[in-house]
Design a protein around this motif. Structure first.
Motif, mmCIF file in Angstrom:
data_model
loop_
_atom_site.group_PDB
_atom_site.id
_atom_site.type_symbol
_atom_site.label_atom_id
_atom_site.label_comp_id
_atom_site.label_asym_id
_atom_site.label_seq_id
_atom_site.Cartn_x
_atom_site.Cartn_y
_atom_site.Cartn_z
ATOM 1 N N HIS A 1 37.672 -19.058 119.675
ATOM 2 C CA HIS A 1 37.272 -18.523 120.952
ATOM 3 C C HIS A 1 35.667 -18.594 120.869
ATOM 4 N N ASP A 2 35.235 -16.997 120.939
ATOM 5 C CA ASP A 2 33.903 -16.809 120.462
ATOM 6 C C ASP A 2 33.224 -17.608 119.515
ATOM 7 N N MET B 1 57.965 -16.197 117.423
ATOM 8 C CA MET B 1 57.665 -15.677 119.552
ATOM 9 C C MET B 1 56.651 -14.520 119.312
ATOM 10 N N ASP B 2 56.257 -13.508 118.413
ATOM 11 C CA ASP B 2 55.574 -12.849 118.953
ATOM 12 C C ASP B 2 53.962 -13.375 119.206
ATOM 13 N N THR B 3 53.938 -13.577 120.120
ATOM 14 C CA THR B 3 52.972 -13.819 120.088
ATOM 15 C C THR B 3 50.828 -13.297 120.756
ATOM 16 N N ASP B 4 52.212 -12.017 121.163
ATOM 17 C CA ASP B 4 50.674 -11.202 120.959
ATOM 18 C C ASP B 4 50.204 -10.370 119.583
ATOM 19 N N ALA B 5 51.124 -10.995 118.188
ATOM 20 C CA ALA B 5 50.486 -10.551 116.761
ATOM 21 C C ALA B 5 48.899 -11.832 116.901
ATOM 22 N N THR B 6 48.863 -12.557 117.237
ATOM 23 C CA THR B 6 47.641 -13.522 116.679
ATOM 24 C C THR B 6 46.783 -13.349 118.574
ATOM 25 N N GLN B 7 47.197 -12.606 119.264
ATOM 26 C CA GLN B 7 45.812 -12.678 120.019
ATOM 27 C C GLN B 7 44.447 -12.005 119.747
ATOM 28 N N PRO B 8 44.161 -11.047 119.104
ATOM 29 C CA PRO B 8 42.197 -10.797 118.293
ATOM 30 C C PRO B 8 42.277 -12.195 117.798
ATOM 31 N N THR C 1 23.197 -32.421 109.942
ATOM 32 C CA THR C 1 23.110 -33.853 110.155
ATOM 33 C C THR C 1 23.753 -34.083 109.727
ATOM 34 N N GLY C 2 24.897 -33.574 109.081
ATOM 35 C CA GLY C 2 26.457 -34.326 107.900
ATOM 36 C C GLY C 2 27.667 -33.116 109.668
ATOM 37 N N LEU C 3 28.808 -32.921 108.532
ATOM 38 C CA LEU C 3 29.978 -33.000 108.944
ATOM 39 C C LEU C 3 30.501 -31.583 107.843
ATOM 40 N N ILE C 4 31.360 -30.630 108.023
ATOM 41 C CA ILE C 4 31.747 -29.665 107.594
ATOM 42 C C ILE C 4 33.029 -29.367 108.632
ATOM 43 N N LEU C 5 34.243 -29.285 107.208
ATOM 44 C CA LEU C 5 35.704 -28.673 108.368
ATOM 45 C C LEU C 5 36.128 -28.355 107.522
ATOM 46 N N SER C 6 36.981 -27.673 107.988
ATOM 47 C CA SER C 6 38.606 -27.029 107.402
ATOM 48 C C SER C 6 39.681 -27.052 108.124
ATOM 49 N N GLU C 7 40.840 -26.970 107.460
ATOM 50 C CA GLU C 7 41.755 -26.870 107.858
ATOM 51 C C GLU C 7 42.392 -25.106 108.420
ATOM 52 N N PHE C 8 42.012 -24.471 107.878
ATOM 53 C CA PHE C 8 41.666 -22.936 107.228
ATOM 54 C C PHE C 8 41.647 -21.830 108.302
ATOM 55 N N PRO C 9 42.318 -21.018 109.007
ATOM 56 C CA PRO C 9 42.249 -20.226 110.174
ATOM 57 C C PRO C 9 40.578 -19.203 109.628
ATOM 58 N N LEU C 10 39.827 -19.123 110.815
ATOM 59 C CA LEU C 10 38.564 -18.234 110.813
ATOM 60 C C LEU C 10 38.954 -16.789 109.142
ATOM 61 N N GLY C 11 37.930 -17.021 108.624
ATOM 62 C CA GLY C 11 37.214 -15.128 107.344
ATOM 63 C C GLY C 11 38.416 -16.179 106.389
ATOM 64 N N ALA C 12 38.956 -17.204 106.132
ATOM 65 C CA ALA C 12 39.848 -17.233 105.534
ATOM 66 C C ALA C 12 39.409 -17.452 103.761
ATOM 67 N N PRO C 13 39.716 -16.711 103.003
ATOM 68 C CA PRO C 13 38.926 -16.139 101.784
ATOM 69 C C PRO C 13 39.439 -17.588 100.851
ATOM 70 N N VAL D 1 37.240 -27.812 117.508
ATOM 71 C CA VAL D 1 38.981 -27.903 116.871
ATOM 72 C C VAL D 1 39.698 -29.308 117.534
ATOM 73 N N LEU D 2 39.632 -29.766 116.309
ATOM 74 C CA LEU D 2 40.030 -31.309 116.372
ATOM 75 C C LEU D 2 41.198 -30.825 115.968
ATOM 76 N N ARG D 3 42.453 -31.238 117.003
ATOM 77 C CA ARG D 3 44.056 -31.496 117.087
ATOM 78 C C ARG D 3 44.766 -32.591 116.703
ATOM 79 N N LEU D 4 45.433 -32.252 115.894
ATOM 80 C CA LEU D 4 46.828 -33.719 115.531
ATOM 81 C C LEU D 4 46.904 -34.248 116.535
ATOM 82 N N ASP D 5 47.153 -34.081 118.152
ATOM 83 C CA ASP D 5 47.564 -34.900 119.239
ATOM 84 C C ASP D 5 46.214 -36.048 119.998
#
Length: 365
Positions: free
Chosen positions: A70-71, A57-64, A196-208, A81-85
């Motif tokens: 978006h940047d 419920m704390d939507t402010d926590a993920t704002q940065p 010329t190909g594609l890279i994909l990840s399910e992890f958030p930006l910066g995930a080690p 970003v590809l969504r399940l729907d």
């Protein structure tokens, strides 16, 4: 203010502890992230527990972190970003037990609609194994299969390299945030994949590159593909996870056999004992997948090795295809240690053999 659209999806991804399984459970009950975030906290707590329900419920926590996405998206047209729907969400993934609700993409999104084959194996590939992965991946891609792998060192990198020479190209599924390249030595490969190909990840930006990320990455490799080819693997190789998941998902699993003395072949042999199809030429795979045969029947070194002279040819013949130490080679070939050492060095520099741990040698072709 309630979050809408991509921000609602990103907030669910970025809420620590939620994970794809719990997220999907929420989606099954409420249908979409916006409805989840509009639900009563007590209702959410029935699925998540009180602490995680409060965090969601704390939507402010993920704002940065949402703003960082978006940047990132604004920095280039090939970032998505590809969504399940989304209508073009890969059907292979959609039919696995836990499809990721969000995928970060860098490169050619349309490749996800092509028939795909996973080619995976050891990070510590032999020269011969890397050559096999590279040349077979190129030929399989020429036959119309987009090659999927994990952009790791060794077999993965070789498979991507071969497939990128073709129109079918290659998809890399990574175990980090899409803004991080691991291992660092694959920077040039990653640039080519993005172009010329594609890279994909399910992890958030910066995930080690955390250890627990790679089994999750492997399930995506298996889910995207209609089959999985394991070229080299030790008994502890993560590529065995990919092969077993592929089998669980009802995909064809292929394994290349090797020397009974090689640790890098033992994982492939175990897969074969467990039901994987033994393959020693490309047509074994193409026939199983009902694709046209290709004239390439076996891997060839890239670039081609120079021809050995008559004495070196006799030495290679005496060596055979299993690992062997220098003392045994001296006996087989009737050479002195000094002469043998010089010949082995020339053959290694020409790419016709490799040095193994324990002072042993093995032919590469």
């Amino acid at each position: 203010m309630k979050l809408q659209g991509l921000d609602a999806w990103l907030h669910c991804l970025l809420t620590d502890g939620l994970g794809p399984a719990r997220w999907l459970a929420l989606m099954q009950r409420w249908g979409e992230p916006e409805a989840v975030l509009a639900a009563r906290q007590d209702d959410l707590a029935e699925i998540l527990g009180p602490a995680l329900a409060r965090a969601l419920m704390d939507t402010d926590a993920t704002q940065p972190d949402r703003q960082a996405v978006h940047d990132w998206l604004a920095a280039g047209p090939w970032r998505q970003v590809l969504r399940l729907d989304d209508s073009d969400y890969p059907s292979g993934l959609l039919n696995t037990p836990c499809p990721p609700p969000l995928l970060f993409l860098l490169g050619r999104r349309e490749l996800l609609q092509r028939p795909m084959l996973a080619v995976v194996g050891s990070r510590h590939a032999s020269v011969q194994g890397a050559q096999t992965a590279e040349s077979w991946a190129e030929a399989l891609a020429q036959a119309g299969l987009t090659i999927v792998s994990g952009m790791a060192a060794g077999i993965d990198a070789a498979a991507h390299t071969g497939a990128l020479r073709t129109a079918a190209s290659s998809v890399a599924v990574i175990g980090t945030g899409i803004d991080r390249i691991y291992p660092a030595r694959n920077q040039a490969l990653a640039r080519q994949l993005a172009q010329t190909g594609l890279i994909l990840s399910e992890f958030p930006l910066g995930a080690p590159p955390l250890a627990q990320h790679f089994p999750r990455r492997n399930r995506l490799i298996a889910g995207l593909s209609q089959g999985c080819l394991v070229v080299e693997a030790s008994l502890k190789s993560g590529s065995l996870i990919t092969g077993r998941l592929a089998a669980e998902y009802g995909r064809d699993v292929f394994a290349v056999p090797g020397s009974i003395h090689s640790p890098q072949a033992k994982g492939c042999h175990r897969l074969i004992r467990d039901g994987a199809k033994l393959v020693d030429c490309l047509d074994d795979i193409l026939q199983e997948l009902r694709l046209p045969a290709t004239p390439v029947q076996s891997p060839s070194p890239t670039p081609a090795s120079p021809p050995a002279d008559e004495a070196e040819s006799r030495l290679l013949e005496a060596m055979g295809f299993d690992p062997v130490d220098a003392d045994i080679l001296c006996q087989r070939a009737g050479l002195t240690a000094d002469v043998l050492s010089a010949m082995l060095l020339r053959l290694e520099m020409a790419g016709r053999l490799e040095t193994l741990p324990g002072g042993r040698y093995q032919r590469t072709a």
